[in-house]
Design a protein around this motif. Structure first.
Motif, PDB file in Angstrom:
ATOM      1  N   UNK A   1       0.805  -1.078  -0.028  1.00  0.00           N
ATOM      2  CA  UNK A   1      -0.151   0.120  -0.117  1.00  0.00           C
ATOM      3  C   UNK A   1       0.788   1.378  -0.024  1.00  0.00           C
ATOM      4  N   UNK A   2       1.957   1.136   0.926  1.00  0.00           N
ATOM      5  CA  UNK A   2       2.859   2.293   0.843  1.00  0.00           C
ATOM      6  C   UNK A   2       4.254   1.962   0.862  1.00  0.00           C
ATOM      7  N   UNK A   3       5.204   2.231   0.273  1.00  0.00           N
ATOM      8  CA  UNK A   3       5.009   3.278  -0.906  1.00  0.00           C
ATOM      9  C   UNK A   3       3.969   2.787  -1.917  1.00  0.00           C
ATOM     10  N   UNK A   4       3.497   3.788  -2.748  1.00  0.00           N
ATOM     11  CA  UNK A   4       2.741   3.217  -3.968  1.00  0.00           C
ATOM     12  C   UNK A   4       3.553   3.012  -5.385  1.00  0.00           C
ATOM     13  N   UNK A   5       3.660   2.017  -5.876  1.00  0.00           N
ATOM     14  CA  UNK A   5       4.400   1.792  -6.980  1.00  0.00           C
ATOM     15  C   UNK A   5       3.452   2.081  -8.350  1.00  0.00           C
ATOM     16  N   UNK A   6       3.951   2.941  -9.199  1.00  0.00           N
ATOM     17  CA  UNK A   6       3.077   3.091 -10.340  1.00  0.00           C
ATOM     18  C   UNK A   6       3.910   2.745 -11.521  1.00  0.00           C
ATOM     19  N   UNK A   7       3.519   1.977 -12.346  1.00  0.00           N
ATOM     20  CA  UNK A   7       4.156   1.260 -13.569  1.00  0.00           C
ATOM     21  C   UNK A   7       3.523   1.854 -14.633  1.00  0.00           C
ATOM     22  N   UNK A   8       4.198   2.636 -15.539  1.00  0.00           N
ATOM     23  CA  UNK A   8       3.821   3.543 -16.587  1.00  0.00           C
ATOM     24  C   UNK A   8       3.821   2.784 -17.948  1.00  0.00           C
ATOM     25  N   UNK A   9       2.741   2.972 -18.720  1.00  0.00           N
ATOM     26  CA  UNK A   9       2.826   2.486 -20.125  1.00  0.00           C
ATOM     27  C   UNK A   9       2.090   3.852 -20.971  1.00  0.00           C
ATOM     28  N   UNK A  10       2.056   3.714 -22.279  1.00  0.00           N
ATOM     29  CA  UNK A  10       1.587   4.811 -23.174  1.00  0.00           C
ATOM     30  C   UNK A  10       0.481   4.077 -23.794  1.00  0.00           C
ATOM     31  N   UNK A  11      -0.673   4.900 -23.821  1.00  0.00           N
ATOM     32  CA  UNK A  11      -1.772   4.475 -24.412  1.00  0.00           C
ATOM     33  C   UNK A  11      -1.846   4.791 -25.845  1.00  0.00           C
ATOM     34  N   UNK A  12      -1.370   3.985 -26.953  1.00  0.00           N
ATOM     35  CA  UNK A  12      -1.510   4.422 -28.340  1.00  0.00           C
ATOM     36  C   UNK A  12      -2.769   5.039 -28.936  1.00  0.00           C
ATOM     37  N   UNK A  13      -3.914   4.554 -28.246  1.00  0.00           N
ATOM     38  CA  UNK A  13      -5.202   4.895 -28.738  1.00  0.00           C
ATOM     39  C   UNK A  13      -5.278   6.295 -28.297  1.00  0.00           C
TER      40      UNK A  13
ATOM     41  N   UNK B   1      -1.264  -0.665 -25.575  1.00  0.00           N
ATOM     42  CA  UNK B   1      -0.188  -0.082 -24.902  1.00  0.00           C
ATOM     43  C   UNK B   1       1.196  -0.293 -25.321  1.00  0.00           C
ATOM     44  N   UNK B   2       1.928   0.770 -25.232  1.00  0.00           N
ATOM     45  CA  UNK B   2       3.450   0.773 -25.506  1.00  0.00           C
ATOM     46  C   UNK B   2       4.118   1.338 -24.355  1.00  0.00           C
ATOM     47  N   UNK B   3       5.597   0.991 -24.706  1.00  0.00           N
ATOM     48  CA  UNK B   3       6.362   1.434 -24.019  1.00  0.00           C
ATOM     49  C   UNK B   3       6.230   2.874 -23.016  1.00  0.00           C
ATOM     50  N   UNK B   4       6.409   2.871 -21.868  1.00  0.00           N
ATOM     51  CA  UNK B   4       6.083   3.941 -20.983  1.00  0.00           C
ATOM     52  C   UNK B   4       6.984   5.504 -21.255  1.00  0.00           C
ATOM     53  N   UNK B   5       7.919   4.782 -22.085  1.00  0.00           N
ATOM     54  CA  UNK B   5       9.134   5.742 -22.502  1.00  0.00           C
ATOM     55  C   UNK B   5       8.578   6.617 -23.651  1.00  0.00           C
ATOM     56  N   UNK B   6       7.597   6.180 -24.457  1.00  0.00           N
ATOM     57  CA  UNK B   6       7.144   6.973 -25.594  1.00  0.00           C
ATOM     58  C   UNK B   6       6.454   8.242 -25.130  1.00  0.00           C
ATOM     59  N   UNK B   7       5.622   8.141 -23.868  1.00  0.00           N
ATOM     60  CA  UNK B   7       5.046   9.270 -23.413  1.00  0.00           C
ATOM     61  C   UNK B   7       6.166  10.012 -22.371  1.00  0.00           C
ATOM     62  N   UNK B   8       6.780   9.532 -21.463  1.00  0.00           N
ATOM     63  CA  UNK B   8       7.505  10.048 -20.630  1.00  0.00           C
ATOM     64  C   UNK B   8       8.758   9.002 -19.873  1.00  0.00           C
ATOM     65  N   UNK B   9       9.861   9.189 -20.715  1.00  0.00           N
ATOM     66  CA  UNK B   9      10.861   8.170 -20.236  1.00  0.00           C
ATOM     67  C   UNK B   9      11.517   8.463 -18.930  1.00  0.00           C
ATOM     68  N   UNK B  10      11.259   9.367 -18.304  1.00  0.00           N
ATOM     69  CA  UNK B  10      11.778   9.646 -17.045  1.00  0.00           C
ATOM     70  C   UNK B  10      10.795   9.021 -15.574  1.00  0.00           C
TER      71      UNK B  10
END
Length: 391
Positions: free
Chosen positions: A154-166, A238-247
């Motif tokens: 629950x804490x810390x919160x882990x957020x795993x990011x991807x890019x929505x191509x749609x 969905x695609x690689x999170x780095x497409x939207x925000x690589x940091x």
């Protein structure tokens, strides 16, 4: 224009509130290179107590504790391992480092010794199934078993990011919800960590897209902005999170006052000859656009740190450790660290020496960054995690 559309240029927290006390940790993309570099970063943060629950005071006042880990691509591989091990790490116990080596370091090093995908396996997977499904199976077998987002802490919160191509927006996976601000939100999602990390690391064009299947009834009514309808809701691509925000900056920038941003991404290089082939030229154009987006995010971040609108540190795999004022830094030859930075962005096996040099470099530059810009009075490191290899 909404805050979501301006993000992360706006410094305002959601709802107009001030950023919360606490630390947001960002782990960038960059394939196995990034995964191993970030492993070294986490190793030093563990030693310095930054994974613990004791409130910390930095150079400019209280900074609290680690509240969020935001990751993309290669950073998501190590974040998934850390998140699933979190409860067993017992981060406030004296023997944390022993358990960290057992539960985080060893699995990641073993994983990095094997190739996840090559151009040949990608081609074969594309014939018999999809590359993204193959990668998810590999992640499930070698790292995450059948664990889901509900197995994260629950804490810390882990957020795993991807890019929505749609939708063209960020798709964020976490334990409380999975969300695209335009498509909507699903509470308490049960997606497997393997499939989530697979989406976050679905580097285009060969590994992308990763397709998910949801029922429209799973979404919170009215939680999306303009696109809460099929097929956006039911079959996101969905695609690689780095497409939207690589940091991995998007999900922490407006929320927390203190940021630790670790960049192990590749470098955009000038190219003398540009071929006329439309496919290769399009790929080059895509990389050029991507480079400008990354540069903008980095510029906004560093500007906010320099003006003390934010506290914390940014460092990268290409940083020069001599530019950090902390005393008793570990010896890191500029020539050697640039060799590590130039390792290709891929998911190919790395020999033990290369693995350990990457880990050592992440450990050393994290130490220099934290002691230079975040907190005074911290002890310098005794040596590298792997002294014989250095960087």
């Amino acid at each position: 224009m909404s805050q979501e559309e301006l993000s992360p240029v706006s410094l305002d927290a959601p709802g107009g509130d001030s950023p919360a006390l606490g630390i947001g940790l960002c782990l960038s993309g960059g394939g196995y290179r990034a995964m191993l570099f970030h492993l070294g970063v986490l190793w030093r943060l563990a030693e310095l107590g930054y994974l613990g629950t004791e409130n910390r005071t930095g150079k400019h006042g209280p900074i609290g504790t680690l509240q969020r880990v935001s990751s993309v691509s290669g950073g998501s591989i190590i974040a998934g391992v850390l998140g699933l091990a979190w409860d067993d790490l017992k981060v406030d116990d004296d023997d944390l480092l022993e358990r960290f080596r057992e539960l985080v370091v060893k699995p990641v090093e073993d994983f990095a010794s094997q190739t996840t995908v090559s151009i040949w396996t990608a081609a074969w997977a594309a014939v018999v199934s999809t590359v993204s499904k193959r990668i998810a199976r590999v992640y499930r077998r070698r790292l995450y078993s059948n664990k889901t987002l509900q197995d994260l802490p629950d804490s810390p919160r882990f957020v795993i990011n991807a890019t929505n191509l749609q939708s063209g927006a960020l798709w964020r996976f976490s334990k409380p919800f999975t969300r695209d601000w335009r498509v909507g939100e699903i509470k308490s999602p049960t997606d497997s960590i393997a499939s989530v990390v697979g989406a976050s690391s679905a580097f285009p064009p060969f590994l992308s897209p990763a397709r998910f299947k949801y029922d429209e009834s799973q979404y919170t009514p009215g939680s999306g902005s303009g696109l809460q309808r099929p097929p956006y809701t039911t079959r996101p691509a969905l695609s690689d999170g780095g497409v939207y925000d690589n940091l991995g900056l998007e999900t922490v920038f407006k929320n927390f006052q203190t940021l630790i941003v670790c960049n192990a991404g590749g470098k955009y290089r000038p190219k003398e000859k540009i071929v006329g082939d439309w496919a290769l030229q399009s790929y080059r154009v895509m990389n050029t656009i991507d480079n400008q987006v990354r540069s903008l995010r980095k510029r906004v971040l560093i500007s906010s740190l320099a003006s003390l609108e934010k506290f914390g540190v940014y460092f990268s795999i290409r940083s020069n450790i001599e530019g950090y004022p902390a005393k008793d830094k570990l010896p890191c030859s500029r020539e050697r660290t640039l060799e590590l930075a130039d390792i290709p962005t891929d998911f190919a096996a790395k020999d033990q020496t290369t693995q350990r040099r990457l880990i050592n470099w992440g450990y050393a530059i994290c130490d220099a960054g934290i002691r230079s810009w975040v907190e005074d009075g911290l002890p310098p490191p005794v040596d590298f995690p792997y002294p014989d290899e250095g960087v």
